[in-house]
Design a protein around this motif. Structure first.
Motif, PDB file in Angstrom:
ATOM      1  N   LEU A 137       0.774  -1.280  -0.056  1.00 30.63           N
ATOM      2  CA  LEU A 137      -0.059   0.085  -0.783  1.00 30.63           C
ATOM      3  C   LEU A 137       1.119   0.998  -0.151  1.00 30.63           C
ATOM      4  O   LEU A 137       0.756   2.423  -0.520  1.00 30.63           O
ATOM      5  CB  LEU A 137      -0.871  -0.022   1.183  1.00 30.63           C
ATOM      6  N   ILE A 151       0.107  -8.314  -1.575  1.00 34.17           N
ATOM      7  CA  ILE A 151      -0.702  -9.384   0.005  1.00 34.17           C
ATOM      8  C   ILE A 151      -2.154  -8.837  -0.359  1.00 34.17           C
ATOM      9  O   ILE A 151      -2.812  -9.987  -0.244  1.00 34.17           O
ATOM     10  CB  ILE A 151      -0.406  -8.913   0.623  1.00 34.17           C
ATOM     11  N   LEU A 152      -2.477  -7.545  -0.424  1.00 37.59           N
ATOM     12  CA  LEU A 152      -3.892  -7.112  -1.287  1.00 37.59           C
ATOM     13  C   LEU A 152      -4.431  -6.600  -2.496  1.00 37.59           C
ATOM     14  O   LEU A 152      -5.416  -7.494  -2.907  1.00 37.59           O
ATOM     15  CB  LEU A 152      -4.149  -6.368  -0.222  1.00 37.59           C
ATOM     16  N   MET A 153      -3.732  -5.985  -2.941  1.00 34.13           N
ATOM     17  CA  MET A 153      -3.734  -5.988  -4.382  1.00 34.13           C
ATOM     18  C   MET A 153      -2.937  -6.541  -5.335  1.00 34.13           C
ATOM     19  O   MET A 153      -2.548  -7.955  -4.572  1.00 34.13           O
ATOM     20  CB  MET A 153      -2.996  -4.381  -4.950  1.00 34.13           C
ATOM     21  N   PRO A 154      -3.500  -6.974  -6.709  1.00 35.22           N
ATOM     22  CA  PRO A 154      -3.538  -8.380  -7.091  1.00 35.22           C
ATOM     23  C   PRO A 154      -2.060  -7.699  -8.001  1.00 35.22           C
ATOM     24  O   PRO A 154      -1.765  -6.969  -7.526  1.00 35.22           O
ATOM     25  CB  PRO A 154      -4.536  -7.678  -8.527  1.00 35.22           C
ATOM     26  N   TYR A 155      -1.455  -9.281  -7.932  1.00 33.51           N
ATOM     27  CA  TYR A 155       0.227  -9.637  -7.779  1.00 33.51           C
ATOM     28  C   TYR A 155       0.313  -9.124  -9.104  1.00 33.51           C
ATOM     29  O   TYR A 155       1.578  -7.692  -8.747  1.00 33.51           O
ATOM     30  CB  TYR A 155       0.052 -10.924  -8.477  1.00 33.51           C
ATOM     31  N   PRO A 162      -1.423   2.616  -3.286  1.00 32.80           N
ATOM     32  CA  PRO A 162      -2.677   3.263  -3.196  1.00 32.80           C
ATOM     33  C   PRO A 162      -2.985   3.675  -1.853  1.00 32.80           C
ATOM     34  O   PRO A 162      -3.761   5.007  -1.946  1.00 32.80           O
ATOM     35  CB  PRO A 162      -4.127   2.324  -3.220  1.00 32.80           C
ATOM     36  N   LEU A 163      -2.129   4.116  -0.521  1.00 33.57           N
ATOM     37  CA  LEU A 163      -3.119   4.913   0.555  1.00 33.57           C
ATOM     38  C   LEU A 163      -1.281   6.587   0.154  1.00 33.57           C
ATOM     39  O   LEU A 163      -1.376   6.449   1.197  1.00 33.57           O
ATOM     40  CB  LEU A 163      -2.815   3.583   1.377  1.00 33.57           C
ATOM     41  N   ASN A 169      -5.549   6.651  -9.308  1.00 34.62           N
ATOM     42  CA  ASN A 169      -6.482   4.988  -9.576  1.00 34.62           C
ATOM     43  C   ASN A 169      -6.442   5.516 -10.973  1.00 34.62           C
ATOM     44  O   ASN A 169      -7.045   6.218 -11.839  1.00 34.62           O
ATOM     45  CB  ASN A 169      -7.941   5.169  -9.223  1.00 34.62           C
ATOM     46  N   VAL A 178     -12.657   1.154 -13.695  1.00 31.43           N
ATOM     47  CA  VAL A 178     -12.453   1.798 -11.875  1.00 31.43           C
ATOM     48  C   VAL A 178     -13.285   2.788 -11.818  1.00 31.43           C
ATOM     49  O   VAL A 178     -14.100   2.274 -10.530  1.00 31.43           O
ATOM     50  CB  VAL A 178     -10.930   1.382 -12.100  1.00 31.43           C
ATOM     51  N   PRO A 179     -12.867   3.970 -12.097  1.00 31.10           N
ATOM     52  CA  PRO A 179     -14.092   4.902 -11.311  1.00 31.10           C
ATOM     53  C   PRO A 179     -15.427   4.440 -11.716  1.00 31.10           C
ATOM     54  O   PRO A 179     -15.709   3.835 -12.519  1.00 31.10           O
ATOM     55  CB  PRO A 179     -13.465   6.256 -12.306  1.00 31.10           C
TER      56      PRO A 179
ATOM     57  N   LEU B  79     -11.563  -5.527  -6.944  1.00 35.11           N
ATOM     58  CA  LEU B  79     -10.990  -6.229  -8.610  1.00 35.11           C
ATOM     59  C   LEU B  79     -10.102  -7.192  -8.664  1.00 35.11           C
ATOM     60  O   LEU B  79     -10.561  -8.127  -9.753  1.00 35.11           O
ATOM     61  CB  LEU B  79     -10.047  -4.525  -8.964  1.00 35.11           C
ATOM     62  N   LYS B  80     -10.036  -7.558  -7.584  1.00 36.09           N
ATOM     63  CA  LYS B  80      -9.266  -9.063  -7.534  1.00 36.09           C
ATOM     64  C   LYS B  80      -9.675  -9.965  -7.610  1.00 36.09           C
ATOM     65  O   LYS B  80      -9.324 -11.084  -8.351  1.00 36.09           O
ATOM     66  CB  LYS B  80      -8.097  -8.960  -6.181  1.00 36.09           C
ATOM     67  N   ARG B  84     -12.194 -14.125 -11.064  1.00 39.84           N
ATOM     68  CA  ARG B  84     -12.633 -14.689  -9.945  1.00 39.84           C
ATOM     69  C   ARG B  84     -14.011 -14.816  -9.769  1.00 39.84           C
ATOM     70  O   ARG B  84     -14.483 -16.267 -10.617  1.00 39.84           O
ATOM     71  CB  ARG B  84     -12.027 -14.975  -8.734  1.00 39.84           C
ATOM     72  N   TRP B 112     -18.007   3.219  -3.358  1.00 39.70           N
ATOM     73  CA  TRP B 112     -18.101   4.150  -4.640  1.00 39.70           C
ATOM     74  C   TRP B 112     -16.606   4.901  -4.897  1.00 39.70           C
ATOM     75  O   TRP B 112     -16.083   5.260  -6.065  1.00 39.70           O
ATOM     76  CB  TRP B 112     -19.545   4.511  -4.846  1.00 39.70           C
ATOM     77  N   TYR B 116     -10.674   2.716  -3.895  1.00 37.90           N
ATOM     78  CA  TYR B 116      -9.576   2.635  -5.239  1.00 37.90           C
ATOM     79  C   TYR B 116      -9.452   0.596  -5.931  1.00 37.90           C
ATOM     80  O   TYR B 116      -8.582   0.540  -6.797  1.00 37.90           O
ATOM     81  CB  TYR B 116      -7.632   2.661  -4.790  1.00 37.90           C
ATOM     82  N   HIS B 117     -10.183  -0.155  -5.372  1.00 34.25           N
ATOM     83  CA  HIS B 117      -9.698  -1.673  -5.212  1.00 34.25           C
ATOM     84  C   HIS B 117     -11.388  -2.231  -5.511  1.00 34.25           C
ATOM     85  O   HIS B 117     -11.293  -3.668  -6.264  1.00 34.25           O
ATOM     86  CB  HIS B 117      -8.853  -2.464  -3.830  1.00 34.25           C
ATOM     87  N   VAL B 118     -11.952  -1.429  -5.106  1.00 31.07           N
ATOM     88  CA  VAL B 118     -13.385  -2.128  -5.401  1.00 31.07           C
ATOM     89  C   VAL B 118     -13.937  -1.344  -7.422  1.00 31.07           C
ATOM     90  O   VAL B 118     -14.341  -0.726  -7.119  1.00 31.07           O
ATOM     91  CB  VAL B 118     -14.167  -1.774  -4.164  1.00 31.07           C
ATOM     92  N   LEU B 119     -14.504  -2.730  -7.261  1.00 30.41           N
ATOM     93  CA  LEU B 119     -15.595  -2.861  -8.537  1.00 30.41           C
ATOM     94  C   LEU B 119     -17.063  -2.024  -8.293  1.00 30.41           C
ATOM     95  O   LEU B 119     -17.524  -2.803  -7.595  1.00 30.41           O
ATOM     96  CB  LEU B 119     -15.819  -4.249  -9.015  1.00 30.41           C
ATOM     97  N   LYS B 120     -17.094  -1.027  -9.333  1.00 21.98           N
ATOM     98  CA  LYS B 120     -17.683  -0.429  -8.760  1.00 21.98           C
ATOM     99  C   LYS B 120     -19.630  -0.758  -9.882  1.00 21.98           C
ATOM    100  O   LYS B 120     -20.908  -0.338 -10.491  1.00 21.98           O
ATOM    101  CB  LYS B 120     -18.044   1.074  -9.450  1.00 21.98           C
ATOM    102  N   ARG B 124     -20.787  -5.097 -14.257  1.00 21.44           N
ATOM    103  CA  ARG B 124     -19.515  -4.995 -15.011  1.00 21.44           C
ATOM    104  C   ARG B 124     -18.899  -5.717 -15.230  1.00 21.44           C
ATOM    105  O   ARG B 124     -17.616  -5.829 -16.561  1.00 21.44           O
ATOM    106  CB  ARG B 124     -18.457  -3.768 -14.193  1.00 21.44           C
TER     107      ARG B 124
END
Lengths: 180, 163
Positions: A137, A151-155, A162-163, A169, A178-179, B79-80, B84, B112, B116-120, B124
């Motif tokens: 992060l 570990i949290l975000m995709p590899y 992000p932090l 983004n 993403v937005p 998003l991760k 899946r 929303w 940053y990591h969430v699919l809205k 989608r």
């Protein structure tokens, strides 16, 4: 049981310049600022010394101090995008002795452009995933870490950390918008 | 179903349309993918348990997407996880249905703006049949969502898919 000030004095005698400062500004808990490249030795001493016996790393977290120079580079829509130059990222260690019932907080700061801190996984195994999270992060690199992956975000996340305060983004990830 | 008059009922004969029979069979035993994502999954499990009893509508969790008919997206889709979820959906055999449960799966919910990591919204990545609002929805709301899905399946046609 020892107070944070006692522990600071013991560390200062033992490590000299690697232990930088003791801060006790109420109402925040007192904390000790240490050198990022010596933190592993200091933690090993805290863990092993018979007067300290700090057997538990309660928490390890990263912080973006955002104390660098802010450059407003552009405005997209409603949001201003600023880049931060210089300043520091910090790692905080909350350490406890379950035998002697004392607690101590360590802080170490590392330059934003090349953030490097020595790992404490050799002292407390549980630090491994905490450090992976701080890496994921904030992009803080933990030297000698056995498995420093996200570990949290995709590899395959390639859009930064992000932090961090100047994180932006991406529009798309793997074809997904993403937005909102 | 269109059952004719007494003379047929005496002889145990039922007359119906193939479409109606198929739709009735499909909507009466919707097996869901045994899959939960976040706090909505707790409500989904409560719906499955004895008090609300999802099984009375023929819904039972199936621990394989290859033998399931419906997937309930019960929670925040990161998003991760989205990749899946898409793979699970693609592994399900046709005809397959999707219930999007809760605000996160519908539109990103509380994440929303700064998530940053969430699919809205799970729509989608996969097509959604029924959206159930709530944060999390109560079991009654999920049951209503299921009844809506059953209604939708009841009106399907063999020659054109309604969804």
């Amino acid at each position: 049981m020892k107070t944070a000030e006692d522990i600071f004095k013991i560390l200062k005698d033992k490590f000299g310049d690697a232990v930088l400062e003791f801060k006790n500004d109420k109402p925040v808990d007192p904390f000790i600022i240490v050198d990022p490249l010596e933190v592993d030795k200091i933690c090993l001493f805290l863990h092993d010394d018979s007067d300290l016996l700090c057997d538990s790393l309660m928490n390890l977290s990263g912080v973006d101090d955002a104390n660098g120079e802010k450059i407003k580079s552009a405005t997209s829509g409603e949001h201003e995008i600023s880049i931060i130059n210089g300043g520091t990222l910090s790692v905080w260690y909350h350490i406890e002795s379950t035998k002697l019932k004392h607690k101590v907080t360590l802080k170490t700061s590392t330059p934003r452009e090349k953030p490097e801190v020595v790992t404490v996984t050799d002292v407390w195994k549980c630090a491994a995933w905490h450090e992976r999270e701080a890496f994921d992060l904030y992009g803080i690199v933990f030297l000698n870490h056995p498995d420093l992956r996200r570990i949290l975000m995709p590899y395959d996340w390639e859009f930064g950390f992000p932090l961090r305060k100047d994180y932006k983004n991406p529009e798309f990830y793997q074809g997904m918008k993403v937005p909102y | 179903m269109g059952i004719l008059d007494k003379e047929f009922s005496q002889s145990n004969i039922v007359i119906t349309k193939t479409e109606d029979l198929f739709n009735w069979a499909r909507l009466s035993s919707l097996w869901q993918v045994g899959f939960g994502l976040a706090c909505c999954a707790i409500e989904m499990m409560a719906t499955s348990a004895s008090h609300y009893d999802f099984d009375r509508f023929g819904v039972i969790p199936r621990p394989s997407p290859r033998q399931s008919d419906v997937i309930i997206i019960s929670g925040t889709v990161t998003l991760k996880m989205a990749l899946r979820v898409k793979r699970l959906y693609e592994q399900m055999p046709d005809p397959k249905y999707v219930i999007s449960m809760g605000s996160c799966a519908n539109c990103g919910g509380p994440y929303w703006e700064h998530g940053y990591h969430v699919l809205k919204g799970v729509d989608r990545v996969i097509p959604v049949d029924v959206y159930v609002p709530g944060c999390p929805p109560r079991p009654e709301a999920l049951l209503e969502g299921l009844l809506k899905l059953q209604e939708k399946i009841r009106n399907e046609s063999l020659v054109r898919k309604s969804a």
